[in-house]
Write a protein that holds these residues in place. Structure first.
Motif, PDB file in Angstrom:
ATOM      1  N   THR A 219      -2.359  23.826   0.006  1.00 42.43           N
ATOM      2  CA  THR A 219      -3.447  22.856   0.155  1.00 42.43           C
ATOM      3  C   THR A 219      -2.863  21.455   0.335  1.00 42.43           C
ATOM      4  OG1 THR A 219      -4.829  24.211  -1.301  1.00 42.43           O
ATOM      5  CG2 THR A 219      -5.567  21.956  -0.853  1.00 42.43           C
ATOM      6  N   GLN A 220      -3.257  20.809   1.427  1.00 44.68           N
ATOM      7  CA  GLN A 220      -2.736  19.470   1.725  1.00 44.68           C
ATOM      8  C   GLN A 220      -3.640  18.408   1.089  1.00 44.68           C
ATOM      9  OE1 GLN A 220      -2.483  19.269   5.988  1.00 44.68           O
ATOM     10  NE2 GLN A 220      -0.490  20.287   6.041  1.00 44.68           N
ATOM     11  N   ALA A 221      -3.006  17.336   0.653  1.00 48.23           N
ATOM     12  CA  ALA A 221      -3.738  16.232   0.017  1.00 48.23           C
ATOM     13  C   ALA A 221      -3.037  14.927   0.337  1.00 48.23           C
ATOM     14  CB  ALA A 221      -3.830  16.440  -1.498  1.00 48.23           C
ATOM     15  N   LEU A 222      -3.757  13.849   0.072  1.00 46.10           N
ATOM     16  CA  LEU A 222      -3.225  12.509   0.330  1.00 46.10           C
ATOM     17  C   LEU A 222      -3.722  11.573  -0.766  1.00 46.10           C
ATOM     18  CD1 LEU A 222      -2.831  10.644   3.642  1.00 46.10           C
ATOM     19  CD2 LEU A 222      -4.198   9.551   1.876  1.00 46.10           C
ATOM     20  N   LEU A 223      -2.814  10.774  -1.291  1.00 47.10           N
ATOM     21  CA  LEU A 223      -3.146   9.813  -2.332  1.00 47.10           C
ATOM     22  C   LEU A 223      -2.767   8.418  -1.851  1.00 47.10           C
ATOM     23  CD1 LEU A 223      -4.184   9.661  -5.315  1.00 47.10           C
ATOM     24  CD2 LEU A 223      -1.782   9.595  -6.006  1.00 47.10           C
TER      25      LEU A 223
ATOM     26  N   VAL B 213      -7.120   6.567  -4.654  1.00 48.45           N
ATOM     27  CA  VAL B 213      -8.120   7.414  -3.997  1.00 48.45           C
ATOM     28  C   VAL B 213      -7.426   8.672  -3.491  1.00 48.45           C
ATOM     29  CG1 VAL B 213      -9.799   7.571  -2.127  1.00 48.45           C
ATOM     30  CG2 VAL B 213      -9.511   5.415  -3.355  1.00 48.45           C
ATOM     31  N   LEU B 214      -8.022   9.833  -3.793  1.00 50.62           N
ATOM     32  CA  LEU B 214      -7.452  11.130  -3.456  1.00 50.62           C
ATOM     33  C   LEU B 214      -8.260  11.785  -2.349  1.00 50.62           C
ATOM     34  CD1 LEU B 214      -5.432  13.458  -4.170  1.00 50.62           C
ATOM     35  CD2 LEU B 214      -7.179  14.273  -5.794  1.00 50.62           C
ATOM     36  N   PHE B 215      -7.569  12.215  -1.271  1.00 51.59           N
ATOM     37  CA  PHE B 215      -8.176  12.965  -0.165  1.00 51.59           C
ATOM     38  C   PHE B 215      -7.648  14.395  -0.200  1.00 51.59           C
ATOM     39  CE2 PHE B 215      -8.350   8.578   1.100  1.00 51.59           C
ATOM     40  CZ  PHE B 215      -9.517   8.445   1.844  1.00 51.59           C
ATOM     41  N   ILE B 216      -8.556  15.366  -0.028  1.00 54.97           N
ATOM     42  CA  ILE B 216      -8.190  16.784   0.016  1.00 54.97           C
ATOM     43  C   ILE B 216      -8.587  17.332   1.381  1.00 54.97           C
ATOM     44  CG2 ILE B 216      -8.403  19.023  -1.115  1.00 54.97           C
ATOM     45  CD1 ILE B 216      -7.242  16.938  -2.950  1.00 54.97           C
ATOM     46  N   ASP B 217      -7.690  18.071   1.996  1.00 57.25           N
ATOM     47  CA  ASP B 217      -7.992  18.682   3.298  1.00 57.25           C
ATOM     48  C   ASP B 217      -9.179  19.640   3.167  1.00 57.25           C
ATOM     49  OD1 ASP B 217      -7.692  19.079   5.973  1.00 57.25           O
ATOM     50  OD2 ASP B 217      -6.134  20.609   5.771  1.00 57.25           O
ATOM     51  N   HIS B 218     -10.076  19.605   4.181  1.00 53.12           N
ATOM     52  CA  HIS B 218     -11.283  20.421   4.259  1.00 53.12           C
ATOM     53  C   HIS B 218     -12.410  19.940   3.341  1.00 53.12           C
ATOM     54  CE1 HIS B 218      -8.994  23.066   6.744  1.00 53.12           C
ATOM     55  NE2 HIS B 218      -8.191  23.458   5.756  1.00 53.12           N
ATOM     56  N   LEU B 219     -12.217  18.813   2.643  1.00 54.50           N
ATOM     57  CA  LEU B 219     -13.295  18.238   1.832  1.00 54.50           C
ATOM     58  C   LEU B 219     -13.788  16.957   2.509  1.00 54.50           C
ATOM     59  CD1 LEU B 219     -12.141  18.608  -1.895  1.00 54.50           C
ATOM     60  CD2 LEU B 219     -13.809  19.989  -0.645  1.00 54.50           C
TER      61      LEU B 219
ATOM     62  N   ILE C 275       0.850  -1.191   0.000  1.00 51.99           N
ATOM     63  CA  ILE C 275       0.000   0.000   0.000  1.00 51.99           C
ATOM     64  C   ILE C 275       0.887   1.243   0.000  1.00 51.99           C
ATOM     65  CG2 ILE C 275      -1.562   1.385   1.418  1.00 51.99           C
ATOM     66  CD1 ILE C 275      -3.027  -0.714  -0.037  1.00 51.99           C
ATOM     67  N   VAL C 276       0.619   2.161  -0.927  1.00 56.59           N
ATOM     68  CA  VAL C 276       1.367   3.416  -1.032  1.00 56.59           C
ATOM     69  C   VAL C 276       0.468   4.548  -0.543  1.00 56.59           C
ATOM     70  CG1 VAL C 276       2.567   5.007  -2.569  1.00 56.59           C
ATOM     71  CG2 VAL C 276       2.709   2.529  -2.963  1.00 56.59           C
ATOM     72  N   ILE C 277       0.908   5.251   0.500  1.00 56.78           N
ATOM     73  CA  ILE C 277       0.194   6.425   1.015  1.00 56.78           C
ATOM     74  C   ILE C 277       1.106   7.628   0.836  1.00 56.78           C
ATOM     75  CG2 ILE C 277      -0.910   7.482   3.019  1.00 56.78           C
ATOM     76  CD1 ILE C 277      -1.470   4.716   4.094  1.00 56.78           C
ATOM     77  N   LYS C 278       0.726   8.520  -0.041  1.00 57.36           N
ATOM     78  CA  LYS C 278       1.580   9.653  -0.413  1.00 57.36           C
ATOM     79  C   LYS C 278       0.905  10.954   0.009  1.00 57.36           C
ATOM     80  CE  LYS C 278       3.714  11.841  -4.456  1.00 57.36           C
ATOM     81  NZ  LYS C 278       5.093  11.847  -3.905  1.00 57.36           N
ATOM     82  N   SER C 279       1.548  11.676   0.915  1.00 54.29           N
ATOM     83  CA  SER C 279       1.054  12.997   1.324  1.00 54.29           C
ATOM     84  C   SER C 279       1.795  14.077   0.531  1.00 54.29           C
ATOM     85  CB  SER C 279       1.291  13.207   2.829  1.00 54.29           C
ATOM     86  OG  SER C 279       0.599  12.240   3.586  1.00 54.29           O
ATOM     87  N   PHE C 280       1.049  15.081   0.101  1.00 56.61           N
ATOM     88  CA  PHE C 280       1.675  16.145  -0.680  1.00 56.61           C
ATOM     89  C   PHE C 280       0.824  17.409  -0.563  1.00 56.61           C
ATOM     90  CE2 PHE C 280      -1.287  13.999  -3.426  1.00 56.61           C
ATOM     91  CZ  PHE C 280      -1.869  14.994  -4.190  1.00 56.61           C
ATOM     92  N   THR C 281       1.382  18.508  -1.039  1.00 57.45           N
ATOM     93  CA  THR C 281       0.668  19.778  -1.100  1.00 57.45           C
ATOM     94  C   THR C 281       0.631  20.245  -2.545  1.00 57.45           C
ATOM     95  OG1 THR C 281       2.724  20.980  -0.644  1.00 57.45           O
ATOM     96  CG2 THR C 281       1.307  20.447   1.248  1.00 57.45           C
ATOM     97  N   PHE C 282      -0.407  21.021  -2.876  1.00 54.75           N
ATOM     98  CA  PHE C 282      -0.505  21.519  -4.247  1.00 54.75           C
ATOM     99  C   PHE C 282      -0.985  22.964  -4.215  1.00 54.75           C
ATOM    100  CE2 PHE C 282      -4.650  19.659  -3.328  1.00 54.75           C
ATOM    101  CZ  PHE C 282      -5.529  20.605  -3.830  1.00 54.75           C
ATOM    102  N   GLY C 283      -1.046  23.544  -5.382  1.00 55.94           N
ATOM    103  CA  GLY C 283      -1.315  24.976  -5.505  1.00 55.94           C
ATOM    104  C   GLY C 283      -0.022  25.710  -5.777  1.00 55.94           C
ATOM    105  N   LYS C 284      -0.119  26.925  -6.283  1.00 55.98           N
ATOM    106  CA  LYS C 284       1.096  27.673  -6.623  1.00 55.98           C
ATOM    107  C   LYS C 284       1.935  27.975  -5.395  1.00 55.98           C
ATOM    108  CE  LYS C 284      -0.586  29.671 -10.930  1.00 55.98           C
ATOM    109  NZ  LYS C 284      -0.839  30.908 -11.708  1.00 55.98           N
ATOM    110  N   ASN C 285       1.291  28.185  -4.250  1.00 56.33           N
ATOM    111  CA  ASN C 285       2.030  28.444  -3.010  1.00 56.33           C
ATOM    112  C   ASN C 285       2.143  27.200  -2.122  1.00 56.33           C
ATOM    113  OD1 ASN C 285       2.430  31.174  -3.657  1.00 56.33           O
ATOM    114  ND2 ASN C 285       0.394  31.708  -2.861  1.00 56.33           N
ATOM    115  N   MET C 286       1.691  26.059  -2.642  1.00 53.97           N
ATOM    116  CA  MET C 286       1.786  24.779  -1.932  1.00 53.97           C
ATOM    117  C   MET C 286       1.149  24.854  -0.545  1.00 53.97           C
ATOM    118  SD  MET C 286       3.204  22.698  -4.001  1.00 53.97           S
ATOM    119  CE  MET C 286       4.215  22.640  -5.487  1.00 53.97           C
TER     120      MET C 286
END
Length: 506
Positions: free
Chosen positions: A59-63, A124-130, A46-57
């Motif tokens: 927004t937190q997300a998890l894949l 499966v993609l998780f977005i913070d605050h969603l 199982i691969v759990i990858k945490s990352f941030t996106f957006g121009k200023n990085m």
């Protein structure tokens, strides 16, 4: 002791709660990550990858995805790069879904559905605050390429066979039946395997009550895992204690599609190259797809030859035992003297000879199947020759018995369906035993008992010997003989009075 049992039960209950959690996805990414890491602890694939996106990085997300079941290149191209192009203000659901260049995106709210999507190979993609997750259609399972069927070989006909991939198999069916009336309904079976099972039929040709009965029987299956179509077949067929198969299995898409056009239904299981066709009748197991590709005269001749050798495969050794033991007057005198001379040095009665040789040949046949493909046929042939010759020289069996068993084996190889061949091989032994006690009367009693049993069988409500018993004129042209295609213009009766009973002609 009671305290220990109570603690053990509470511990197991807490473990089950991790995997059967039905609660909704939290809008806090940390909570979702904690649940996922608990559920997939000690899972190195199982691969759990945490990352941030957006121009200023910001927004937190998890894949999360299952290693080996997804295309990593497509994840990087269509997910990660697309998210990095978003502005920090574009972190709402619609903006994210519009940014992802993925062919299929499914919103998932509960963790039990998330586990199901991950097991099916979808990242499966998780977005913070969603308060939900997004299942992405980027699965890429390793599968075998489409190749010729290994159990239903033909000289003339399509060279494509089903494989273990359900998506590939359904595409092979869609390629042959190009109509929206072709329906493919999916049911999930198995507590832990969660195996997709597909029911396929043509709307308007297949009786709706047949589909309802199939769905009802499949949903009643309560097993931890389903890994092959035979496990489904055993639990949904009518006569579970009968040696005769009442559900037809095939590796060939053309046979499967031909059955659907007749008004039957089919079952496909993910992970199995064998599809099921139902309802099935006795004569389906003794016809080959090549019968319909070679012209009706050649097809009829080969089918009659096949049916005649079916009786040899079933009754050959029994007839030899009956005639040589009880009815010597039926044998010409010269042949009788030759048989008596060859059997003079054999210390066993004829029935023991027959059973000994049949068991030995069946053992060689089974060993040849289990050996590697390169050496299996050679070992089985050489073994049969060496053992047969050695048994004759050692006076354990007579030469004529070896000939009878060899002809019987050749006759059993002419049966085109493996399940039907196994049934004939199994019934051969009790018939030999009855014949050794009652002679030809034992054969007559055995045949009558088999016919009575066949007449009592049903396959999803359809008589097993139809269209001969009960007699149906429209279908009888494709039983013992293969009639011309332009004469077979009426579908079998189980299509009822639906919209199209005629399958050819104007």
């Amino acid at each position: 002791m009671m305290n220990w049992l109570r603690k053990k039960k509470e511990k197991n209950h807490s473990k089950d709660k991790i995997y059967n959690d039905h609660k909704k996805v939290s809008d806090r990414l940390a909570d979702s990550e904690h649940i996922l890491r608990q559920a997939y602890s000690k899972s190195s694939d199982i691969v759990i990858k945490s990352f941030t996106f957006g121009k200023n990085m910001r927004t937190q997300a998890l894949l999360i995805y299952l290693s080996g079941t997804v295309d990593v290149v497509q994840i990087d191209e269509h997910v990660l790069k697309s998210l990095h192009l978003l502005n920090d203000q574009e972190n709402d659901l619609e903006s994210i879904k519009n940014a992802l260049t993925v062919p299929e995106i499914i919103e998932v709210n509960h963790f039990d559905r998330i586990y199901h999507e991950i097991s099916n190979g979808h990242p499966v993609l998780f977005i913070d605050h969603l308060p939900l997750a997004l299942s992405l259609g980027l699965s890429k399972w390793a599968t075998r390429q489409v190749e010729d069927s290994s159990t239903e070989t033909v000289i003339r006909g399509p060279k494509e066979g089903f494989v273990e991939s359900l998506e590939t198999n359904t595409s092979l069916i869609r390629k042959r039946i190009r109509t929206p009336r072709l329906k493919i309904e999916q049911i999930i079976v198995g507590k832990y395997s969660r195996t997709p099972v597909v029911i396929s039929y043509i709307d308007g040709l297949c009786d709706p009550s047949l589909v309802e009965e199939i769905v009802h029987r499949i949903k009643k299956i309560a097993m931890d895992g389903i890994f092959e179509s035979g496990m489904i077949q055993e639990q949904i067929q009518d006569a579970q204690w009968s040696p005769f198969p009442t559900i037809f299995s095939t590796e060939r898409p053309d046979s499967f599609c031909g059955a659907l056009i007749e008004g039957r239904a089919g079952i496909l299981i993910d992970g199995s190259p064998f599809a099921l066709i139902l309802p099935s009748t006795f004569f389906m197991f003794f016809s080959s797809p090549e019968d319909y590709y070679s012209g009706f005269i050649i097809g009829t001749a080969i089918r009659l030859l096949r049916i005649s050798f079916l009786f040899i495969a079933l009754l050959g050794p029994s007839l030899y035992v009956a005639v040589t033991t009880f009815h010597q007057e039926m044998i010409p005198t010269t042949l009788l003297i030759s048989i008596a001379q060859s059997h003079e040095q054999v210390p066993f009665p004829t029935v023991v000879e027959a059973i000994l040789m049949e068991v030995t040949f069946e053992a060689l046949r089974e060993a040849g199947l289990r050996l590697p493909r390169q050496v299996g046929p050679a070992i089985s042939i050489v073994g049969a020759l060496v053992i047969g010759q050695a048994a004759i020289q050692a006076s354990l069996v007579s030469p004529l018995m070896v000939i009878v068993v060899a002809i019987t084996a050749i006759a059993s190889f002419m049966i085109p369906h493996y399940d039907a061949s196994n049934t004939v091989r199994l019934l051969r032994f009790p018939i030999i035993l009855l014949t050794s006690m009652f002679g030809l009367l034992g054969i007559i009693f055995s045949v009558i008992a088999i016919l009575i049993h066949l007449c009592s069988l049903r396959s999803f409500g359809v008589p097993y010997l139809e269209p001969l018993a009960p007699f149906k004129k429209a279908g009888s042209i494709d039983t013992l003989i293969r009639g011309p295609l332009w004469k077979m213009n009426i579908r079998p009766h189980f299509t009822g009075t639906l919209w199209n009973k005629k399958r050819s002609g104007k």
